[in-house]
Scaffold this motif. Sequence first.
Motif, PDB file in Angstrom:
ATOM      1  N   UNK A  21       0.827  -1.207   0.000  1.00 34.34           N
ATOM      2  CA  UNK A  21       0.000   0.000   0.000  1.00 34.34           C
ATOM      3  C   UNK A  21       0.859   1.254   0.000  1.00 34.34           C
ATOM      4  N   UNK A  22       1.911   1.274   0.797  1.00 29.13           N
ATOM      5  CA  UNK A  22       2.766   2.457   0.870  1.00 29.13           C
ATOM      6  C   UNK A  22       3.432   2.728  -0.472  1.00 29.13           C
ATOM      7  N   UNK A  23       3.928   1.686  -1.134  1.00 30.64           N
ATOM      8  CA  UNK A  23       4.537   1.845  -2.456  1.00 30.64           C
ATOM      9  C   UNK A  23       3.534   2.440  -3.433  1.00 30.64           C
ATOM     10  N   UNK A  24       2.326   1.903  -3.437  1.00 31.21           N
ATOM     11  CA  UNK A  24       1.283   2.366  -4.349  1.00 31.21           C
ATOM     12  C   UNK A  24       0.930   3.830  -4.111  1.00 31.21           C
ATOM     13  N   UNK A  27       3.620   6.482  -4.894  1.00 36.31           N
ATOM     14  CA  UNK A  27       3.717   6.745  -6.336  1.00 36.31           C
ATOM     15  C   UNK A  27       2.641   7.721  -6.790  1.00 36.31           C
ATOM     16  N   UNK A  28       1.450   7.664  -6.180  1.00 35.05           N
ATOM     17  CA  UNK A  28       0.391   8.595  -6.596  1.00 35.05           C
ATOM     18  C   UNK A  28       0.749  10.037  -6.271  1.00 35.05           C
ATOM     19  N   UNK A  29       1.554  10.260  -5.231  1.00 34.55           N
ATOM     20  CA  UNK A  29       1.955  11.644  -4.918  1.00 34.55           C
ATOM     21  C   UNK A  29       2.759  12.237  -6.055  1.00 34.55           C
ATOM     22  N   UNK A  30       3.364  11.368  -6.867  1.00 31.16           N
ATOM     23  CA  UNK A  30       4.163  11.789  -8.022  1.00 31.16           C
ATOM     24  C   UNK A  30       3.368  11.710  -9.321  1.00 31.16           C
ATOM     25  N   UNK A  31       2.075  11.395  -9.225  1.00 28.94           N
ATOM     26  CA  UNK A  31       1.243  11.288 -10.422  1.00 28.94           C
ATOM     27  C   UNK A  31       1.534  10.038 -11.230  1.00 28.94           C
ATOM     28  N   UNK A 138       0.581  14.954   0.161  1.00 29.55           N
ATOM     29  CA  UNK A 138      -0.723  14.301   0.108  1.00 29.55           C
ATOM     30  C   UNK A 138      -0.829  13.376  -1.100  1.00 29.55           C
ATOM     31  N   UNK A 139      -1.518  12.256  -0.896  1.00 32.10           N
ATOM     32  CA  UNK A 139      -1.785  11.321  -1.991  1.00 32.10           C
ATOM     33  C   UNK A 139      -2.655  12.008  -3.030  1.00 32.10           C
ATOM     34  N   UNK A 140      -2.579  11.518  -4.252  1.00 31.19           N
ATOM     35  CA  UNK A 140      -3.420  12.020  -5.331  1.00 31.19           C
ATOM     36  C   UNK A 140      -4.238  10.848  -5.858  1.00 31.19           C
ATOM     37  N   UNK A 141      -5.520  11.088  -6.092  1.00 32.04           N
ATOM     38  CA  UNK A 141      -6.376  10.009  -6.573  1.00 32.04           C
ATOM     39  C   UNK A 141      -6.267   9.860  -8.086  1.00 32.04           C
TER      40      UNK A 141
END
Length: 148
Positions: A21-24, A27-31, A138-141
């Motif tokens: 989950x952390x890896x996933x 990565x979303x924080x970087x788009x 922050x995470x990005x959806x």
Amino acid sequence: MSTPLPPADFTPAGFTPAGADETFWTATTEGRLLLPRCESCATVIWYPRPFCPRCGGRDVMWFPASGEATVYSYTVVRKARGGYRELTPYVVAYVELAEGPRILTNIVGCDPSEVGIGQAVTLVFDAPAAAAEDGGVRARLYRFRPAD
């Protein structure tokens, strides 16, 4: 055109357990949308986890998704509660990624009446949000829009 949906409101370090989950979410924080693949049987795994549900293998490697998908199924939400009440109508959909897995997401950037099964869609991410109070990113959806 649909109303923009709210962005993610959590930081990966403060929200997710260590591991897949952390890896996933990092990565979303970087788009980037990363997918896990089993090195033993080549199965692309969804939802992210540290083992292969097909063969039980634990040799799982991450790779970037192409961002291309097709709408597998969808619904238009016309009534909602809480923070989503003013955002209706919006589309909740399962899209089939070019890599194989089907994932739950939103279709954005078009009127809900323009969405259809089999429609080509492209990955988009929420705009980066301001840093969290603890300084974390922050995470990005991930969401999808109709392909050009």
